[in-house]
Design a protein around this motif. Structure first.
Motif, PDB file in Angstrom:
ATOM      1  N   ASN A   1      -7.377  36.415  22.490  1.00 22.60           N
ATOM      2  CA  ASN A   1      -6.436  37.516  22.327  1.00 22.60           C
ATOM      3  C   ASN A   1      -5.419  37.554  23.469  1.00 22.60           C
ATOM      4  OD1 ASN A   1      -5.322  39.630  20.912  1.00 22.60           O
ATOM      5  ND2 ASN A   1      -6.511  41.161  22.021  1.00 22.60           N
ATOM      6  N   GLN A   2      -4.807  36.381  23.739  1.00 23.42           N
ATOM      7  CA  GLN A   2      -3.809  36.326  24.802  1.00 23.42           C
ATOM      8  C   GLN A   2      -2.738  35.299  24.466  1.00 23.42           C
ATOM      9  OE1 GLN A   2      -6.181  35.223  28.209  1.00 23.42           O
ATOM     10  NE2 GLN A   2      -5.699  33.070  27.979  1.00 23.42           N
ATOM     11  N   GLY A   3      -1.577  35.502  25.064  1.00 30.42           N
ATOM     12  CA  GLY A   3      -0.487  34.555  24.886  1.00 30.42           C
ATOM     13  C   GLY A   3      -0.725  33.295  25.697  1.00 30.42           C
ATOM     14  N   VAL A   4      -0.301  32.174  25.142  1.00 39.69           N
ATOM     15  CA  VAL A   4      -0.471  30.888  25.812  1.00 39.69           C
ATOM     16  C   VAL A   4       0.875  30.334  26.263  1.00 39.69           C
ATOM     17  CG1 VAL A   4      -1.250  28.504  25.507  1.00 39.69           C
ATOM     18  CG2 VAL A   4      -2.542  30.372  24.473  1.00 39.69           C
ATOM     19  N   LEU A   5       1.881  30.454  25.398  1.00 39.94           N
ATOM     20  CA  LEU A   5       3.161  29.808  25.660  1.00 39.94           C
ATOM     21  C   LEU A   5       4.255  30.532  24.887  1.00 39.94           C
ATOM     22  CD1 LEU A   5       4.609  27.190  26.800  1.00 39.94           C
ATOM     23  CD2 LEU A   5       4.011  26.114  24.628  1.00 39.94           C
ATOM     24  N   THR A   6       5.420  30.655  25.507  1.00 40.03           N
ATOM     25  CA  THR A   6       6.603  31.167  24.825  1.00 40.03           C
ATOM     26  C   THR A   6       7.647  30.047  24.829  1.00 40.03           C
ATOM     27  OG1 THR A   6       6.161  33.437  25.547  1.00 40.03           O
ATOM     28  CG2 THR A   6       8.401  32.942  24.818  1.00 40.03           C
ATOM     29  N   VAL A   7       8.086  29.653  23.642  1.00 41.01           N
ATOM     30  CA  VAL A   7       9.112  28.620  23.505  1.00 41.01           C
ATOM     31  C   VAL A   7      10.293  29.216  22.766  1.00 41.01           C
ATOM     32  CG1 VAL A   7       7.529  26.657  23.583  1.00 41.01           C
ATOM     33  CG2 VAL A   7       8.061  27.708  21.391  1.00 41.01           C
ATOM     34  N   GLY A   8      11.471  28.691  23.034  1.00 41.63           N
ATOM     35  CA  GLY A   8      12.622  29.260  22.359  1.00 41.63           C
ATOM     36  C   GLY A   8      13.896  28.516  22.634  1.00 41.63           C
ATOM     37  N   ALA A   9      15.000  29.152  22.246  1.00 43.72           N
ATOM     38  CA  ALA A   9      16.321  28.548  22.382  1.00 43.72           C
ATOM     39  C   ALA A   9      17.342  29.609  22.764  1.00 43.72           C
ATOM     40  CB  ALA A   9      16.728  27.893  21.066  1.00 43.72           C
ATOM     41  N   HIS A  10      18.318  29.170  23.566  1.00 45.62           N
ATOM     42  CA  HIS A  10      19.505  29.960  23.868  1.00 45.62           C
ATOM     43  C   HIS A  10      20.650  29.284  23.124  1.00 45.62           C
ATOM     44  CE1 HIS A  10      18.166  31.979  27.868  1.00 45.62           C
ATOM     45  NE2 HIS A  10      17.118  31.716  27.114  1.00 45.62           N
ATOM     46  N   PHE A  11      21.459  30.068  22.424  1.00 39.36           N
ATOM     47  CA  PHE A  11      22.566  29.523  21.641  1.00 39.36           C
ATOM     48  C   PHE A  11      23.840  30.255  22.019  1.00 39.36           C
ATOM     49  CE2 PHE A  11      24.956  29.610  17.473  1.00 39.36           C
ATOM     50  CZ  PHE A  11      25.356  28.282  17.507  1.00 39.36           C
ATOM     51  N   ASP A  12      24.855  29.505  22.487  1.00 38.03           N
ATOM     52  CA  ASP A  12      26.111  30.132  22.903  1.00 38.03           C
ATOM     53  C   ASP A  12      27.217  29.998  21.863  1.00 38.03           C
ATOM     54  OD1 ASP A  12      27.100  27.539  23.087  1.00 38.03           O
ATOM     55  OD2 ASP A  12      27.404  27.596  25.259  1.00 38.03           O
ATOM     56  N   GLY A  13      26.889  29.484  20.693  1.00 39.47           N
ATOM     57  CA  GLY A  13      27.874  29.296  19.638  1.00 39.47           C
ATOM     58  C   GLY A  13      28.203  27.840  19.398  1.00 39.47           C
ATOM     59  N   SER A  14      27.961  27.007  20.426  1.00 44.23           N
ATOM     60  CA  SER A  14      28.209  25.571  20.249  1.00 44.23           C
ATOM     61  C   SER A  14      27.122  24.708  20.881  1.00 44.23           C
ATOM     62  CB  SER A  14      29.577  25.181  20.812  1.00 44.23           C
ATOM     63  OG  SER A  14      29.626  25.431  22.200  1.00 44.23           O
TER      64      SER A  14
END
Length: 99
Positions: free
Chosen positions: A64-77
């Motif tokens: 019952n715990q978080g292991v990893l946060t993955v993601g993306a930043h998008f600036d329009g291009s």
């Protein structure tokens, strides 16, 4: 019963390019072995750097715990992806792609 959408957002919060990016991401996410409720869209108006941020929290249900946060930043291009800090969503390790 309604299907839970991946990377749900309010259309008024995103511009055309951002909506297209999130829609393509959501389409591909359907094959992931994670819960769609663990996916988040932070519109650029709500981020410190003014970029769209999308992320996924990967958890360990047995602990019952978080292991990893993955993601993306998008600036329009440009899309920068990688492991994100789980509170301020800055990218810890990154890779970039130009759209």
């Amino acid at each position: 019963m309604d299907e839970i959408p991946w990377f749900e957002y309010d259309e008024d919060d995103l511009d055309v390019a951002q909506r297209a990016f999130v829609d393509v991401l959501a389409e591909h996410a359907g094959s992931w072995l994670v819960d769609p409720l663990d996916t988040v869209v932070l519109p650029s108006a709500h981020t410190s750097d003014g970029q769209l941020i999308v992320y996924l929290d990967i958890g360990d249900p047995q602990r019952n715990q978080g292991v990893l946060t993955v993601g993306a930043h998008f600036d329009g291009s440009v899309v920068r992806v990688g492991e994100l800090h789980n509170q301020d969503f800055t990218i810890r390790q990154t890779a970039s792609w130009r759209c």
